[in-house]
Design a protein around this motif. Structure first.
Motif, mmCIF file in Angstrom:
data_model
loop_
_atom_site.group_PDB
_atom_site.id
_atom_site.type_symbol
_atom_site.label_atom_id
_atom_site.label_comp_id
_atom_site.label_asym_id
_atom_site.label_seq_id
_atom_site.Cartn_x
_atom_site.Cartn_y
_atom_site.Cartn_z
ATOM 1 N N SER A 57 -83.668 -19.575 -77.795
ATOM 2 C CA SER A 57 -84.127 -18.951 -79.035
ATOM 3 C C SER A 57 -84.398 -17.466 -78.851
ATOM 4 N N LEU A 58 -84.165 -16.934 -77.655
ATOM 5 C CA LEU A 58 -84.635 -15.593 -77.348
ATOM 6 C C LEU A 58 -83.575 -14.501 -77.455
ATOM 7 N N GLU A 59 -82.332 -14.832 -77.700
ATOM 8 C CA GLU A 59 -81.305 -13.814 -77.860
ATOM 9 C C GLU A 59 -81.702 -12.848 -78.975
ATOM 10 N N ASN A 60 -81.507 -11.554 -78.735
ATOM 11 C CA ASN A 60 -81.845 -10.488 -79.688
ATOM 12 C C ASN A 60 -83.350 -10.290 -79.884
ATOM 13 N N SER A 61 -84.178 -10.931 -79.080
ATOM 14 C CA SER A 61 -85.624 -10.841 -79.267
ATOM 15 C C SER A 61 -86.214 -9.566 -78.668
ATOM 16 N N ASN A 62 -87.421 -9.230 -79.122
ATOM 17 C CA ASN A 62 -88.142 -8.068 -78.616
ATOM 18 C C ASN A 62 -89.285 -8.540 -77.732
ATOM 19 N N LEU A 63 -89.124 -8.351 -76.428
ATOM 20 C CA LEU A 63 -90.151 -8.702 -75.451
ATOM 21 C C LEU A 63 -90.574 -7.456 -74.670
ATOM 22 N N SER A 64 -90.458 -6.308 -75.311
ATOM 23 C CA SER A 64 -90.806 -5.065 -74.632
ATOM 24 C C SER A 64 -92.276 -5.076 -74.232
ATOM 25 N N GLY A 65 -92.542 -4.612 -73.009
ATOM 26 C CA GLY A 65 -93.907 -4.553 -72.509
ATOM 27 C C GLY A 65 -94.540 -5.895 -72.225
ATOM 28 N N CYS A 81 -81.623 -8.690 -75.622
ATOM 29 C CA CYS A 81 -83.081 -8.646 -75.714
ATOM 30 C C CYS A 81 -83.603 -7.256 -75.351
ATOM 31 N N ASN A 82 -84.718 -6.902 -75.945
ATOM 32 C CA ASN A 82 -85.437 -5.696 -75.553
ATOM 33 C C ASN A 82 -86.539 -6.102 -74.588
ATOM 34 N N LEU A 83 -86.319 -5.814 -73.312
ATOM 35 C CA LEU A 83 -87.294 -6.106 -72.266
ATOM 36 C C LEU A 83 -87.747 -4.811 -71.598
ATOM 37 N N SER A 84 -87.655 -3.719 -72.319
ATOM 38 C CA SER A 84 -88.043 -2.434 -71.746
ATOM 39 C C SER A 84 -89.522 -2.456 -71.348
ATOM 40 N N GLY A 85 -89.789 -1.992 -70.128
ATOM 41 C CA GLY A 85 -91.162 -1.943 -69.641
ATOM 42 C C GLY A 85 -91.780 -3.289 -69.342
ATOM 43 N N ALA A 86 -91.006 -4.359 -69.395
ATOM 44 C CA ALA A 86 -91.550 -5.700 -69.151
ATOM 45 C C ALA A 86 -91.832 -5.921 -67.663
ATOM 46 N N LEU A 87 -92.796 -6.789 -67.379
ATOM 47 C CA LEU A 87 -93.106 -7.190 -66.010
ATOM 48 C C LEU A 87 -92.419 -8.523 -65.736
ATOM 49 N N LEU A 88 -91.430 -8.500 -64.855
ATOM 50 C CA LEU A 88 -90.683 -9.702 -64.498
ATOM 51 C C LEU A 88 -90.724 -9.925 -62.990
ATOM 52 N N ASN A 89 -91.778 -9.448 -62.362
ATOM 53 C CA ASN A 89 -91.930 -9.599 -60.921
ATOM 54 C C ASN A 89 -91.843 -11.070 -60.522
ATOM 55 N N LYS A 90 -91.005 -11.358 -59.535
ATOM 56 C CA LYS A 90 -90.854 -12.707 -58.967
ATOM 57 C C LYS A 90 -90.419 -13.748 -59.998
ATOM 58 N N ALA A 91 -89.826 -13.298 -61.097
ATOM 59 C CA ALA A 91 -89.294 -14.249 -62.082
ATOM 60 C C ALA A 91 -88.017 -14.881 -61.561
ATOM 61 N N SER A 92 -87.709 -16.067 -62.041
ATOM 62 C CA SER A 92 -86.445 -16.722 -61.715
ATOM 63 C C SER A 92 -85.501 -16.545 -62.890
#
Length: 201
Positions: A57-65, A81-92
């Motif tokens: 469900s997340l295509e085209n979503s805004n998850l910035s920050g 997706c907009n993931l600008s500035g997102a924290l994805l440390n150690k994500a799979s």
């Protein structure tokens, strides 16, 4: 420790609209619902496997920050997706699609990027240090200023037509020969190579 609350995606969006941002102890019920224009979850906080049931469900979503440290995004469709500035440390992000996504300034340090595709993505200034790269594709991506230091490359990865301006490849660990990595028509400018040398196109 408080119990994990299970909610629907509709309840998630209602809580978000009401101002809630921290969903650390929440999990989302499985849904096949598709949002053509994506959903707005800017600045949201999820940890662990909280988003497993709404991957598609997340295509085209805004998850910035957003704070998505350690989250499981296996096979997720995060295209555009907009993931600008997102924290994805150690994500799979195993076999996830992030094609045409905006990850500028995102922190993916220590993330697992096996089979992940970043085709035509914007990763300008992102932190990919200590990532695990296994058949990962960065074809046509903007990687200017990306930090790949101490990344581990286990299989060939692809940088065809990528912008590698000021990319830092120092201390990259390889279990393949460097010349097995595909750099067809890639653009190098002040790119720091694993041996510390500077490469320009």
């Amino acid at each position: 420790m408080s119990k994990i609350s299970e909610i629907t995606i509709e309840e998630l969006l209602e809580l978000y609209a009401a101002g809630k941002r921290d969903f650390t102890r929440y999990t989302i019920k499985h849904t096949d619902q598709y949002f053509e224009n994506g959903i707005d979850l800017r600045g949201v906080k999820f940890r662990g496997d909280s988003l497993e049931a709404i991957f598609f469900s997340l295509e085209n979503s805004n998850l910035s920050g957003a704070d998505l440290r350690g989250i499981n995004f296996r096979k997720a469709n995060l295209d555009c997706c907009n993931l600008s500035g997102a924290l994805l440390n150690k994500a799979s992000l195993w076999c996830a699609g992030l094609n045409r996504a905006n990850l500028s300034g995102a922190n993916l340090s220590g993330a697992s990027l096996s089979g992940t595709t970043f085709v035509t993505a914007n990763l300008k200034g992102a932190n990919l240090s200590k990532t695990k790269l296994y058949e990962t594709s960065f074809n046509c991506a903007d990687l200017s200023g990306v930090n790949f230091s101490n990344a581990k490359i286990h299989r060939p990865i692809y940088f065809d037509k990528a912008n590698l301006t000021q990319v830092d490849f120092t201390k990259v660990t390889l279990d393949i020969a460097w010349d097995e990595i595909s750099f067809k028509e890639a653009y190098f400018e002040n790119t720091i190579m694993p041996d510390g040398s500077i490469r320009n196109s």
